[in-house]
Design a protein around this motif. Sequence first.
Motif, short mmCIF file in Angstrom:
data_model
loop_
_atom_site.label_atom_id
_atom_site.label_comp_id
_atom_site.label_asym_id
_atom_site.label_seq_id
_atom_site.Cartn_x
_atom_site.Cartn_y
_atom_site.Cartn_z
N ARG A 128 46.38 73.96 38.79
CA ARG A 128 45.36 74.83 39.14
C ARG A 128 43.98 73.77 39.31
NH1 ARG A 128 43.63 78.41 35.71
NH2 ARG A 128 45.77 78.70 34.54
N ARG A 129 44.12 73.25 38.10
CA ARG A 129 42.78 72.27 38.01
C ARG A 129 42.74 70.92 38.78
NH1 ARG A 129 42.48 72.76 31.39
NH2 ARG A 129 42.66 75.17 31.18
N PHE A 154 41.59 71.25 42.31
CA PHE A 154 40.36 71.15 42.65
C PHE A 154 39.77 69.57 42.57
CE2 PHE A 154 36.11 71.04 41.07
CZ PHE A 154 35.12 71.61 41.99
N LYS A 160 37.94 67.31 45.14
CA LYS A 160 36.43 66.72 44.88
C LYS A 160 36.58 65.17 45.23
CE LYS A 160 33.02 66.48 41.50
NZ LYS A 160 32.65 66.98 40.30
N ASP A 217 42.30 82.32 40.39
CA ASP A 217 41.49 81.28 39.94
C ASP A 217 42.28 79.98 40.97
OD1 ASP A 217 39.78 79.60 38.27
OD2 ASP A 217 41.42 78.61 37.65
N ARG A 240 40.23 80.49 44.19
CA ARG A 240 38.69 80.14 44.14
C ARG A 240 38.58 78.37 44.18
NH1 ARG A 240 38.81 84.72 40.93
NH2 ARG A 240 39.21 83.34 39.25
N ARG A 241 39.72 77.67 43.56
CA ARG A 241 39.42 76.42 43.35
C ARG A 241 40.02 75.77 44.67
NH1 ARG A 241 39.50 74.22 37.90
NH2 ARG A 241 39.43 75.97 36.48
N ALA A 252 36.96 76.04 47.26
CA ALA A 252 35.93 75.02 46.78
C ALA A 252 36.42 73.74 47.38
CB ALA A 252 35.68 75.24 45.39
N ALA A 253 37.75 73.33 47.30
CA ALA A 253 38.42 71.90 47.64
C ALA A 253 37.97 71.82 49.28
CB ALA A 253 39.37 71.54 47.12
#
Length: 410
Positions: free
Chosen positions: A198-199, A202, A206, A232, A235-236, A239-240
């Motif tokens: 998940r992390r 993103f 970025k 979550d 959402r990530r 955003a990416a």
Amino acid sequence: MRRLHVPRATPARTPLVALIAFWLLAAFGYCAASASEEAAPAPFEMVRSLQALQGQVAHGNSQAHTAQRVLLKSMRAAFEAADPEVWQDPRNARAAVVYLLSGGHPAVMVKLLGYDPKPAVDERLMRGALAYIEGRADEARTLFEDFDPLSLEPGLGGQVALVRAALLVHDDPAEAIRMLDVARLLMPGTLVEEAALRREVFLVGKLGDLEKFQSLSLNYLRRYRGSVYGGDFRRRFAAALDSLGFADSATRFALLESLLAEFDIDSRRTLYIALAHHALVKGQLEIVRKATDIATPLAMAGTDEALRLKLYRAGALIGKDDVKEALSLLWSIDRKRLDPEETELLDAIFARINQVRYWPDPPKGTNGSLSPVTVTATPDAPSWETPLMKRAGSDIDDAKADLEKATRRP
């Protein structure tokens, strides 16, 4: 003193019901004693059961998510009640660190740090875990920086890698990505891997790594699609999208379509709406048309999402050949349901259509100049009625009255 009789730690594949029953027994602090009572499970066995339960959370079991709270509460009581000698077993000492980094209560670690001798694990790991949980990021970073997660036992190393990634994400995102890769390597199929994916999605977005973004996203969607933390991830992911420029070119948008096909309908609709908005702001009108073409059939008529799609679609139809379609869409939008940013966009689209019809500017007093309805509803006038329409209606009413008088004359 009577010893606690609790069944041995439950294997990872044991049904959830058995796991819940196991920890409820521990929470109450007793169960039926047998003639030959067994010892309570060791801390490292309890942590093993915790990781099994969290693995079910990663795969979408909402009951496991609820049961996790009961489990952690029971573990706190068991760990605080354990004899200090228990923590001289390195497996149990490592388990205390894993417990804390897995959502455990910091009071346990505070108590263990007060023992003499200390538990049989590097004290920096204990203090680093406590500093991280208590929000002392700089201290935690210093305490963890000398530890290579690959040199630790996998269950502990995966947790340390995940924490180090979180501590490095702002100052050294490339190293944070490497730590997330290590966490996934050490603990495949667990909540640690799910969180790392998940992390990392993103972060690579970025940094503009399109190939890895696609690979990691597909990995997550095909293995952890139903995760309790799936929201979550979405959402990530969203955003990416802007960072990677999917709304900037038709080529990149085409690469994204196959990836979005892996999402559920609701997520696909939401992501295409976001893409249409980003593309409209950047003037990529062809992408707006493609995104709205795909998303419109997925939106229920009359919803706010359907309304936004009409607005974005109209914004992409500002050529002279599309004025009728654009106006039809705009006039079907209830202005009162728009937020301030969307209202501003609506006005801008109307202004641009006027420029298309009368370039460079409409002649002064031109009939038929287009504008959004701005009048406020009154008991005598519906919300869509403009002042001009109201005056025309009044004139018509007066004319009708005059005609009626004329027909009544002898």
